[in-house]
Scaffold this active site. Structure first.
Site, short mmCIF file in Angstrom:
data_model
loop_
_atom_site.label_atom_id
_atom_site.label_comp_id
_atom_site.label_asym_id
_atom_site.label_seq_id
_atom_site.Cartn_x
_atom_site.Cartn_y
_atom_site.Cartn_z
N CYS A 80 1.44 31.82 25.43
CA CYS A 80 2.57 31.90 26.33
C CYS A 80 2.81 30.55 27.01
CB CYS A 80 2.32 32.98 27.37
SG CYS A 80 0.78 32.74 28.24
N CYS B 114 -6.25 37.88 19.80
CA CYS B 114 -6.32 37.93 21.26
C CYS B 114 -5.02 37.46 21.91
CB CYS B 114 -7.48 37.08 21.76
SG CYS B 114 -9.06 37.78 21.29
N ASP C 175 -3.79 34.39 22.18
CA ASP C 175 -3.65 32.95 22.40
C ASP C 175 -4.78 32.20 21.72
OD1 ASP C 175 -5.49 33.76 24.27
OD2 ASP C 175 -4.19 33.37 25.98
N CYS D 268 -5.59 31.22 30.80
CA CYS D 268 -5.01 30.12 30.03
C CYS D 268 -5.71 28.81 30.35
CB CYS D 268 -3.51 29.99 30.32
SG CYS D 268 -2.58 31.43 29.79
#
Lengths: 387, 296
Positions: free
Chosen positions: B61, B35, B37, B105
């Site tokens: 990221c 995926c 992350d 995130c």
């Protein structure tokens, strides 16, 4: 701002100062319309003709085979839609899974409207199979459109072999050569290519100008309708400064072709060697034997591309990545996926694309910084057990 | 280029509490390499029952790393009851904001914290807690209905696009967007009901030509994108009465869609959008070929 080390030339390039100089008089001084009947405009028309000849010289074709467009995307759309309109009974297009969106998006749009689109696959090295093409070419095929060289990996496709297969079947063959022009010597006169797209801003000309080469005798219905410009093949007043700039850029590209294939290639190889020597678990993506001289695509396993780019950015180093976070979607680049690059590596792919403006000093600077960056990010990564 | 706040860049360039605590009291592992992350979050409690130490390891990221880093700072000194009250919104606030497309995130950080607390609570009680609960809605990213409901509720989301930004659901092939819309409506009720414009599919009597055209359309819009995203394709071979004959091309064996029979998925879509009487059959040729990726 700190000095920039620009290694993202497959995205766009610096306009050569000589190109800017060539263009400048055509904004304020010689702003006439090339279609006008007065000599003030006629002077501009002559300069456009010179640009056409310069580009024809770089491509090895006739000046009247050059059609100016607004860029690579328009050239691609013109080739696709113009050909389909010329062959209304044929309903199939053959292309590849690794094309630029300027080809893939119009093809997928056409698929919604009843056209059959066949996308050729590539192997782990990003190579096409001519056998697969031969198998799917049929009498229903209106167009084969396959890029000359891939923008992400730099892999060069067997264009003449593809063209020969198309010619034997009587199917028009278009290639998007945005990345190849200026890096690979071309001689379209003796080629099997029927149409070729190029983009000005990939070869040190400005953005907003491109070319579609159309071999004499190839049937194509105009895509943008308007005035009689470009011999009635593309309406709209010419982007005069852009065309003149592209003409100069083409002349320079011819002059620097040797440099591109020797010095720039050596710089790329030096960077590649340095990265592989300092970063373990790193893979070069794409066929290293058949690759543009300026392009290096590497995957750093277990780290994510955007993080690498942000770290490089701290040093003013510009590169790009095929990771999900940078592709504008949530999945890694379609090229990496088509090649079957494992997810561990696809998310950590970084592309360095050089140009004649890069120096060995810059390459050494990048080579010095990349190792510690990768090491640092791997220390953060839950997938590296040794860190 | 993303417009990251100074706070995000600070936590990205100088992340706090990197690593993995030995013998932790709580551990949460979320996300996956596939995926793009993933995060491992560990904590240790002090004698006073408060979180004494917290560490993270993140593959992702800049905003994923920054979200994890700031989270470890936020939880230190809290009791588990206090830590449980943290939402992804609090993480975003502490970072001075995140770009919309990067909200997932912060959600990943929150999920890891919840998973670690659940791990601690289940210790000594036998079975480790299920990582995911609920029904998978987005097969591309493996997001469940419960996760979608939670991000919609916690962040007051009203559009599918927002849901994609916050938990990735719908960001792959897009085949689950209809279901996400229904979940948003379920949570938000009247707030979003009038915003919806997509008409409900209506049962109607179709001519043969209309039926075939509609099947083509459903395959093109609802099925093909999902298959393409996983390296495959589908082709309509023929329609004979209520029998729909299709061929599958080159499915990727490792993808999540392989858990289901493609035939059932196609049939379900056609039942929903065309007619409940349709039966999907696979062309003999296509059925004999393994639906795998070509490796060379």
């Amino acid at each position: 701002m700190d000095p920039v080390i620009y290694m993202d030339n497959n995205a766009t390039t610096k306009v050569d100062p000589a190109v800017v100089e060539e263009m400048l008089p055509y904004f304020e001084q010689w702003y006439g319309n090339p279609s006008s009947m007065h000599s003030f405009g006629g002077r501009v028309a002559k300069k456009i003709q010179q640009a056409r000849e310069r580009i024809a010289a770089l491509l090895g074709c006739q000046p009247d085979e050059i059609l100016f467009t607004s860029g690579g995307t328009e050239s691609d759309n013109t080739a696709i839609h113009g050909t389909l309109a010329a062959y209304p009974r044929k309903r199939k297009i053959i292309t590849t899974r690794v094309e630029h969106p300027a080809i893939l998006s119009p093809c997928r749009h056409l698929e919604q409207h009843g056209y059959e689109i066949y996308e050729l696959s590539v192997d782990r090295q990003g190579r096409l199979s001519l056998d697969e093409l031969a198998e799917v070419l049929d009498d229903n095929t209106a167009l084969v459109t396959i890029m000359y060289a891939n923008n992400e990996t730099g892999v060069i496709f067997p264009i003449e072999g593809i063209g020969a297969l198309c010619r034997a079947r009587g199917v028009p063959f278009h290639t998007d050569a945005a990345q190849a022009v200026g890096k690979i010597p071309l001689n379209l006169k003796d080629s099997t290519i029927d149409m070729l797209s190029l983009s000005g801003h990939k070869l040190h000309a400005p953005k907003g100008i491109g070319v579609l080469y159309i071999r004499r005798g190839v049937r194509l219905v105009p895509f943008i309708l308007g005035g009689h410009q470009e011999a009635g093949r593309r309406g709209g007043t010419e982007n005069v400064p852009g065309i003149i700039g592209l003409g100069k850029a083409a002349e320079l590209a011819g002059a620097y072709m040797e440099d591109e294939n020797t010095r720039v290639r050596a710089l790329r190889d030096r960077l590649e060697a340095k990265i592989l020597a300092t970063c373990p678990d790193t893979i070069v993506n794409g066929d290293r034997q058949n690759r543009l001289p300026n392009t290096l695509n590497v995957s750093f396993e277990y780290v994510e591309g955007e993080s690498i780019l942000m770290m490089l950015n701290q040093y003013g180093i510009c590169a790009s990545s095929g990771s999900a976070c940078t592709s504008g979607s949530l999945e890694p680049s379609h090229v990496m996926r088509a090649m079957g690059v494992p997810f561990t590596a696809a998310h950590g792919s970084v592309r360095f694309s050089l140009s004649r403006f890069n120096t060995q000093q810059e390459v050494d600077f990048v080579g010095e910084k990349i190792g510690p960056i990768i090491h640092r990010l791997r220390q953060l990564s839950p997938f590296v057990k040794t860190a | 280029m993303w417009d990251y706040t100074d706070k995000v860049m600070e936590h990205f360039l100088n992340p706090k509490n990197v690593g993995r605590i030995e013998n932790p009291d709580g551990i949460g592992e979320v996300g996956s390499l596939a995926c793009g992350d993933a995060l491992t979050f560990t904590f240790k409690l002090g004698p006073d029952g408060r979180i004494a130490d917290a560490k993270f390891q993140t593959f992702g990221c800049a905003s994923a790393i920054a979200s994890s880093s700031v989270l470890t700072e936020m939880v230190k000194g809290l009791t588990l009851e206090e830590a449980e009250k943290i939402t992804n919104k609090d993480i975003v606030e502490r970072l001075g904001g995140l770009p919309e497309q990067k909200m997932h995130c912060s959600v990943m950080g929150h999920e890891a914290l919840m998973a670690a607390i659940a791990y601690y609570r289940s210790k000594g009680k036998g079975a480790p807690p299920a990582v995911k609960s609920g029904k998978i809605v987005c097969t591309c990213f493996g997001v469940t209905d419960e996760e979608i409901r939670r991000v919609v509720r916690d962040n007051n989301l009203t559009t599918v696009e927002q849901v994609t930004n916050y938990c990735k659901a719908g960001g792959g092939c897009g085949g689950c967007k209809g279901q996400i819309e229904k979940l948003i409506e379920e949570v938000q009720g009247d707030k979003v009901r009038q915003l919806r414009t997509a008409p409900e599919p209506q049962p109607r009597k179709l001519t043969n030509i209309q039926k075939i055209a509609l099947i083509q359309e459903v395959l093109g819009e609802q099925v093909r994108p999902a298959m393409r995203a996983h390296g495959g394709d589908i082709e309509l071979i023929d329609v004979v009465g209520n029998r729909v004959i299709v061929a599958f091309r080159g499915m990727c064996a490792s993808c999540k869609l392989a858990d289901y029979t493609m035939k059932e998925i196609v049939e379900a879509k056609l039942h929903e959008y065309v007619s409940p009487d349709l039966i999907v059959e696979e062309e003999t040729d296509s059925a004999q070929r393994p639906h795998n990726h070509q490796e060379s």
